[in-house]
Design a protein around this motif. Structure first.
Motif, PDB file in Angstrom:
ATOM      1  N   ALA A  98       0.845  -1.196   0.000  1.00  0.00           N
ATOM      2  CA  ALA A  98       0.000   0.000   0.000  1.00  0.00           C
ATOM      3  C   ALA A  98       0.874   1.237   0.000  1.00  0.00           C
ATOM      4  CB  ALA A  98      -0.909   0.011   1.222  1.00  0.00           C
ATOM      5  N   ASP A  99       0.548   2.166  -0.870  1.00  0.00           N
ATOM      6  CA  ASP A  99       1.125   3.501  -0.796  1.00  0.00           C
ATOM      7  C   ASP A  99       0.250   4.259   0.205  1.00  0.00           C
ATOM      8  OD1 ASP A  99       2.335   5.907  -1.125  1.00  0.00           O
ATOM      9  OD2 ASP A  99       1.828   6.164  -3.232  1.00  0.00           O
ATOM     10  N   LEU A 100       0.792   4.486   1.393  1.00  0.00           N
ATOM     11  CA  LEU A 100      -0.011   4.893   2.550  1.00  0.00           C
ATOM     12  C   LEU A 100       0.175   6.370   2.881  1.00  0.00           C
ATOM     13  CD1 LEU A 100      -1.843   3.806   4.879  1.00  0.00           C
ATOM     14  CD2 LEU A 100       0.265   3.347   6.149  1.00  0.00           C
ATOM     15  N   ARG A 101      -0.961   7.004   3.162  1.00  0.00           N
ATOM     16  CA  ARG A 101      -0.944   8.413   3.580  1.00  0.00           C
ATOM     17  C   ARG A 101      -2.029   8.639   4.624  1.00  0.00           C
ATOM     18  NH1 ARG A 101       1.322  12.987   1.934  1.00  0.00           N
ATOM     19  NH2 ARG A 101       0.315  14.948   2.503  1.00  0.00           N
ATOM     20  N   PHE A 102      -1.722   9.477   5.590  1.00  0.00           N
ATOM     21  CA  PHE A 102      -2.679   9.803   6.647  1.00  0.00           C
ATOM     22  C   PHE A 102      -3.087  11.272   6.532  1.00  0.00           C
ATOM     23  CE2 PHE A 102       0.202   6.557   8.421  1.00  0.00           C
ATOM     24  CZ  PHE A 102      -0.711   5.521   8.575  1.00  0.00           C
TER      25      PHE A 102
END
Length: 333
Positions: A176-180
């Protein structure tokens, strides 16, 4: 120093080996992520509980147990989230107080996958920022995040403000290319030393997986050069091929020695030993995998042969947590 596994360790090793032998052969090794039902079956057998600390409801498995299980998974070229999900995240939530305790049982049963990420800024219970590529992140139920601002937090994967996009990795697994974006996070009460100890165990698992994969790939190469004929003789009878296989065997045995040393040293010396093993084994495994593919000729790079798929698995494992480059930088610091 006694390097022989104990009776319980041998029993677990044999159980994992039989389980994997029933499901993987040369036609299916490294052909994709382990099916969810097989992962849960390993949990039901108690394998993950065997590796988790007692504070997480586990059986207190340490470095030797992690090494044994990871090496068997590597031997089968199984594509699993063992190192980050079970070993790293499992030990973090075990040492992180009550905040993550309810994830211990689903993790031990194989019902939940945990993802480990670095990045993001936590303020007032909300996490924002990019965390980059997280292996196994699309299957994760919760993320253990080491924040840029210090400290470690838990973020549920389906919480508002969590954005993840699928990225297919070289071994066929989905990251996953993860961003918050203001995602609710729960801080874990864990020290920097405990986090480092969990990372060390995870990196030991990666080293052991690589050593296991090296053994299988070399076995496949030896079997092939005994059968493949050129000029009316098996190519394994040619001195140049014999010398090449001997060099690969040396890489394998040196890697196993580094792995064993990292697993058996005192806890206060493990970080250095694991870093040294990682610096050597990541490069050695990739060199062996590439040479094994070359010994098989053009067919070696195809999906038809396990060695081609194995090379891609080794390529990914050898880059996790910064790979050998990060290890050498740490040793030089």
């Amino acid at each position: 120093m006694n390097i022989a596994p104990g009776d319980e360790q041998v029993m677990v090793r044999d159980m994992v080996r039989r389980f994997l032998a029933d499901r993987y052969d040369a036609t299916s090794m490294a052909s994709g992520p382990m099916p969810a039902e097989d992962w849960r079956a390993l949990g039901e057998l108690g394998l993950f509980a065997f590796l988790l600390p007692e504070s997480a409801g586990g059986m207190g498995g340490g470095a030797m147990e992690v090494m044994i299980v990871a090496e068997e998974l590597g031997r089968a070229l199984a594509v699993t989230p063992l190192s980050d999900s079970v070993v790293l995240c499992g030990h973090v939530i075990a040492r992180g107080g009550a905040a993550g305790a309810h994830w211990s049982e689903p993790l031990a049963q194989g019902d939940a996958v945990l993802g480990f990420a670095r990045g993001g800024i936590a303020r007032a219970g909300a996490l924002s920022g990019a965390a980059g590529i997280v292996p196994g992140g699309m299957a994760a139920s919760v993320f253990v995040v080491a924040c840029e601002t210090g400290g470690v937090t838990l973020v549920e994967a389906d919480a508002p403000g969590v954005a993840r996009s699928p990225v297919r990795l070289v071994d066929g697994s989905i990251a996953a290319d993860l961003r918050f974006e203001g995602a609710r996070c729960v801080p874990l009460d864990i020290s920097e030393g405990d986090l480092s100890a969990a990372v060390e165990l995870a990196e030991l698992a990666i080293v052991a997986e690589l050593a296991g994969a090296m053994g299988t790939l070399l076995d496949l190469a030896i079997d092939y050069v005994r059968q493949r004929k050129q000029f009316g003789k098996p190519i394994g009878s040619f001195q140049a091929i014999q010398h090449r296989c001997a060099r690969l065997y040396t890489l394998l045995e040196q890697s196993r020695s580094m792995m064993l040393r990292a697993a058996l040293v005192r806890d206060d010396a493990r970080g250095q030993a694991v870093t040294e093993a990682k610096a050597y084994v990541c490069d050695a495994a990739l060199r062996l995998a590439e040479d094994v593919v070359q010994l098989h000729g053009g067919m070696g790079v195809t999906d038809e042969l396990a060695v081609g798929r194995g090379l891609r698995r080794v390529l990914l494992l050898s880059r996790l947590h910064g790979g050998s480059a990060a290890a050498r930088m740490a040793l030089a610091a």
